[in-house]
Design a protein around this motif. Structure first.
Motif, mmCIF file in Angstrom:
data_model
loop_
_atom_site.group_PDB
_atom_site.id
_atom_site.type_symbol
_atom_site.label_atom_id
_atom_site.label_comp_id
_atom_site.label_asym_id
_atom_site.label_seq_id
_atom_site.Cartn_x
_atom_site.Cartn_y
_atom_site.Cartn_z
ATOM 1 N N LYS A 85 50.475 42.789 44.484
ATOM 2 C CA LYS A 85 50.649 41.342 44.577
ATOM 3 C C LYS A 85 49.378 40.707 45.125
ATOM 4 O O LYS A 85 48.727 41.264 46.009
ATOM 5 N N ILE A 86 49.028 39.538 44.602
ATOM 6 C CA ILE A 86 47.912 38.750 45.127
ATOM 7 C C ILE A 86 48.485 37.423 45.586
ATOM 8 O O ILE A 86 49.174 36.738 44.820
ATOM 9 N N GLU A 87 48.205 37.064 46.827
ATOM 10 C CA GLU A 87 48.702 35.800 47.383
ATOM 11 C C GLU A 87 47.544 34.953 47.876
ATOM 12 O O GLU A 87 46.561 35.471 48.398
ATOM 13 N N ILE A 88 47.714 33.641 47.733
ATOM 14 C CA ILE A 88 46.759 32.681 48.287
ATOM 15 C C ILE A 88 47.376 32.136 49.558
ATOM 16 O O ILE A 88 48.509 31.655 49.547
ATOM 17 N N ILE A 95 35.941 40.457 41.906
ATOM 18 C CA ILE A 95 35.795 39.057 42.315
ATOM 19 C C ILE A 95 34.367 38.587 42.082
ATOM 20 O O ILE A 95 34.140 37.454 41.650
ATOM 21 N N ALA A 154 40.547 29.640 44.673
ATOM 22 C CA ALA A 154 41.413 30.802 44.860
ATOM 23 C C ALA A 154 42.368 30.960 43.676
ATOM 24 O O ALA A 154 42.574 32.069 43.174
ATOM 25 N N GLU A 155 42.944 29.858 43.229
ATOM 26 C CA GLU A 155 43.862 29.912 42.087
ATOM 27 C C GLU A 155 43.148 30.422 40.836
ATOM 28 O O GLU A 155 43.701 31.219 40.074
ATOM 29 N N VAL A 166 42.530 34.205 41.144
ATOM 30 C CA VAL A 166 43.779 34.948 40.905
ATOM 31 C C VAL A 166 44.117 34.941 39.418
ATOM 32 O O VAL A 166 44.483 35.971 38.847
ATOM 33 N N ARG A 167 43.963 33.799 38.776
ATOM 34 C CA ARG A 167 44.275 33.692 37.342
ATOM 35 C C ARG A 167 43.398 34.639 36.527
ATOM 36 O O ARG A 167 43.871 35.339 35.640
ATOM 37 N N PHE A 185 41.798 37.300 37.663
ATOM 38 C CA PHE A 185 41.837 38.683 38.144
ATOM 39 C C PHE A 185 42.655 39.579 37.216
ATOM 40 O O PHE A 185 42.302 40.717 36.961
#
Length: 84
Positions: A77-80, A11, A62-63, A66-67, A69
């Motif tokens: 799984k990655i969740e926002i 990150i 955050a989006e 994740v994109r 990452f």
């Protein structure tokens, strides 16, 4: 390096690329263990902390994190999750 440190380092690299600080300093990414297992194994509030610096909404940050990452075999799984 353990999974938690690996996530934080990844990150931090994403942030340095997507939102480079004008003074060259970077925000430290704290990857924590949520108090309740229903919220996953790891969490971070870096999107909230970065929002005022990047002048973007935390959800957009955050989006993008994740994109960027990508896939990692250690992460299922990655969740926002919205704050609150």
């Amino acid at each position: 390096m353990n999974v938690r440190a690996t996530i934080a380092a990844k990150i931090e690299r994403i942030i340095a690329q997507a939102w480079p600080a004008p003074d060259g300093r970077s925000l430290a990414v704290d990857v924590a263990y949520p108090p309740d297992e229903r919220f996953g194994q790891y969490s971070t509030n870096i999107a909230l902390r970065l929002a005022s610096v990047a002048h973007r909404k935390p959800a957009e940050i955050a989006e993008e994190i994740v994109r960027r990452f990508g896939r990692n075999p250690a992460i299922r799984k990655i969740e926002i999750v919205q704050p609150g």
